[in-house]
Design a protein around this motif. Structure first.
Motif, mmCIF file in Angstrom:
data_model
loop_
_atom_site.group_PDB
_atom_site.id
_atom_site.type_symbol
_atom_site.label_atom_id
_atom_site.label_comp_id
_atom_site.label_asym_id
_atom_site.label_seq_id
_atom_site.Cartn_x
_atom_site.Cartn_y
_atom_site.Cartn_z
ATOM 1 N N GLU A 1 -1.480 -1.197 18.491
ATOM 2 C CA GLU A 1 -2.786 -1.135 19.433
ATOM 3 C C GLU A 1 -2.974 0.259 19.096
ATOM 4 O OE1 GLU A 1 -3.519 -2.309 23.364
ATOM 5 O OE2 GLU A 1 -2.380 -4.187 22.975
ATOM 6 N N GLY A 2 -2.177 1.338 19.361
ATOM 7 C CA GLY A 2 -2.613 2.507 19.311
ATOM 8 C C GLY A 2 -2.769 3.148 17.783
ATOM 9 N N LYS A 3 -2.265 2.498 16.767
ATOM 10 C CA LYS A 3 -2.429 2.632 15.570
ATOM 11 C C LYS A 3 -3.804 2.338 14.998
ATOM 12 C CE LYS A 3 -0.442 4.096 11.558
ATOM 13 N NZ LYS A 3 -0.167 5.581 11.419
ATOM 14 N N ALA A 4 -4.055 1.064 15.371
ATOM 15 C CA ALA A 4 -5.559 0.313 15.321
ATOM 16 C C ALA A 4 -6.559 1.427 15.863
ATOM 17 C CB ALA A 4 -5.713 -0.968 15.798
ATOM 18 N N GLN A 5 -6.492 1.795 17.126
ATOM 19 C CA GLN A 5 -7.457 2.709 17.827
ATOM 20 C C GLN A 5 -7.568 4.081 17.087
ATOM 21 O OE1 GLN A 5 -6.855 3.068 22.021
ATOM 22 N NE2 GLN A 5 -8.882 4.105 22.105
ATOM 23 N N GLU A 6 -6.418 4.598 16.620
ATOM 24 C CA GLU A 6 -6.326 5.869 15.718
ATOM 25 C C GLU A 6 -7.286 5.678 14.540
ATOM 26 O OE1 GLU A 6 -3.377 9.015 13.812
ATOM 27 O OE2 GLU A 6 -2.446 7.035 14.235
ATOM 28 N N ARG A 7 -6.938 4.533 13.710
ATOM 29 C CA ARG A 7 -7.890 4.187 12.673
ATOM 30 C C ARG A 7 -9.415 4.337 12.765
ATOM 31 N NH1 ARG A 7 -4.342 6.447 10.206
ATOM 32 N NH2 ARG A 7 -2.577 5.526 9.474
ATOM 33 N N LYS A 8 -9.645 3.430 14.074
ATOM 34 C CA LYS A 8 -10.911 3.171 14.433
ATOM 35 C C LYS A 8 -11.746 4.804 14.596
ATOM 36 C CE LYS A 8 -13.943 1.526 18.339
ATOM 37 N NZ LYS A 8 -13.868 0.938 19.459
ATOM 38 N N GLN A 42 0.135 5.191 20.953
ATOM 39 C CA GLN A 42 1.568 5.014 19.937
ATOM 40 C C GLN A 42 2.679 5.772 20.562
ATOM 41 O OE1 GLN A 42 0.729 5.631 15.427
ATOM 42 N NE2 GLN A 42 -1.341 6.045 16.361
ATOM 43 N N ALA A 43 2.606 6.718 21.187
ATOM 44 C CA ALA A 43 3.832 7.552 21.863
ATOM 45 C C ALA A 43 4.217 6.613 23.007
ATOM 46 C CB ALA A 43 3.376 8.739 22.271
ATOM 47 N N ALA A 44 3.240 6.104 23.792
ATOM 48 C CA ALA A 44 3.907 5.231 24.858
ATOM 49 C C ALA A 44 4.577 3.951 24.059
ATOM 50 C CB ALA A 44 2.777 4.814 25.678
ATOM 51 N N GLY A 45 4.197 3.236 23.113
ATOM 52 C CA GLY A 45 4.762 2.257 22.597
ATOM 53 C C GLY A 45 6.005 2.550 21.961
ATOM 54 N N ASP A 46 6.248 3.658 21.424
ATOM 55 C CA ASP A 46 7.426 4.235 21.127
ATOM 56 C C ASP A 46 8.742 4.259 22.218
ATOM 57 O OD1 ASP A 46 7.222 4.300 18.222
ATOM 58 O OD2 ASP A 46 6.597 6.331 18.337
ATOM 59 N N ALA A 47 7.999 5.198 23.119
ATOM 60 C CA ALA A 47 9.000 5.344 24.236
ATOM 61 C C ALA A 47 9.575 4.092 25.144
ATOM 62 C CB ALA A 47 8.238 6.282 25.310
ATOM 63 N N ARG A 48 8.456 3.113 25.256
ATOM 64 C CA ARG A 48 8.815 1.862 25.769
ATOM 65 C C ARG A 48 9.411 0.677 24.642
ATOM 66 N NH1 ARG A 48 3.276 1.210 29.107
ATOM 67 N NH2 ARG A 48 3.580 2.764 30.475
ATOM 68 N N GLY A 75 -11.903 11.119 20.397
ATOM 69 C CA GLY A 75 -11.673 10.427 21.670
ATOM 70 C C GLY A 75 -10.487 9.250 21.184
ATOM 71 N N ASN A 76 -11.140 8.609 20.410
ATOM 72 C CA ASN A 76 -10.204 7.258 20.102
ATOM 73 C C ASN A 76 -9.009 7.643 19.385
ATOM 74 O OD1 ASN A 76 -11.690 4.811 20.901
ATOM 75 N ND2 ASN A 76 -13.104 5.325 19.453
ATOM 76 N N GLU A 77 -9.022 8.738 18.551
ATOM 77 C CA GLU A 77 -7.702 9.081 17.757
ATOM 78 C C GLU A 77 -6.651 9.724 18.730
ATOM 79 O OE1 GLU A 77 -7.076 11.643 13.799
ATOM 80 O OE2 GLU A 77 -9.051 11.427 14.114
ATOM 81 N N ILE A 78 -7.101 10.249 19.688
ATOM 82 C CA ILE A 78 -6.573 11.094 20.740
ATOM 83 C C ILE A 78 -5.680 9.994 21.521
ATOM 84 C CG2 ILE A 78 -6.104 12.493 22.887
ATOM 85 C CD1 ILE A 78 -8.303 14.278 21.314
ATOM 86 N N GLN A 109 -15.280 9.219 12.910
ATOM 87 C CA GLN A 109 -15.613 10.647 12.573
ATOM 88 C C GLN A 109 -16.035 10.504 11.015
ATOM 89 O OE1 GLN A 109 -12.516 13.416 13.125
ATOM 90 N NE2 GLN A 109 -11.516 12.159 14.821
ATOM 91 N N GLY A 110 -15.637 9.843 10.356
ATOM 92 C CA GLY A 110 -16.219 9.692 8.940
ATOM 93 C C GLY A 110 -17.772 9.170 8.891
ATOM 94 N N VAL A 111 -18.053 8.469 9.776
ATOM 95 C CA VAL A 111 -19.274 7.873 10.039
ATOM 96 C C VAL A 111 -20.257 9.040 10.409
ATOM 97 C CG1 VAL A 111 -21.149 6.606 11.244
ATOM 98 C CG2 VAL A 111 -18.958 5.484 10.268
ATOM 99 N N GLY A 112 -19.590 9.999 11.209
ATOM 100 C CA GLY A 112 -20.400 11.052 11.915
ATOM 101 C C GLY A 112 -20.580 11.998 10.856
ATOM 102 N N LYS A 113 -19.471 12.461 10.044
ATOM 103 C CA LYS A 113 -19.833 13.096 8.827
ATOM 104 C C LYS A 113 -20.737 12.752 7.797
ATOM 105 C CE LYS A 113 -14.975 15.111 9.017
ATOM 106 N NZ LYS A 113 -13.626 15.188 8.343
#
Length: 60
Positions: free
Chosen positions: A35-42, A21-27, A12-15, A47-51
């Protein structure tokens, strides 16, 4: 069971991060893109923790 929760939250955080990120690019908003990049990394970390939880749980 915690591994599934972490994996889903991470996805969910990745999505959401990708959408920001896409909105930031568009605007042309570098702050929102960052912020989007940081949330994607989070999300990737979650997901890694889950694995890891799943692998450890399988061995116990």
């Amino acid at each position: 069971m915690g591994e599934l929760k972490d994996t889903i939250k991470g996805l969910g955080n990745e999505i959401a991060g990708n959408a920001k990120q896409a909105a930031g690019d568009a605007r042309n908003d570098p702050e929102q893109k960052a912020e989007g990049k940081a949330q994607e990394r989070k999300g990737e970390v979650q997901q890694g923790v889950g694995k890891v939880k799943g692998a450890v749980g399988d061995r116990v």
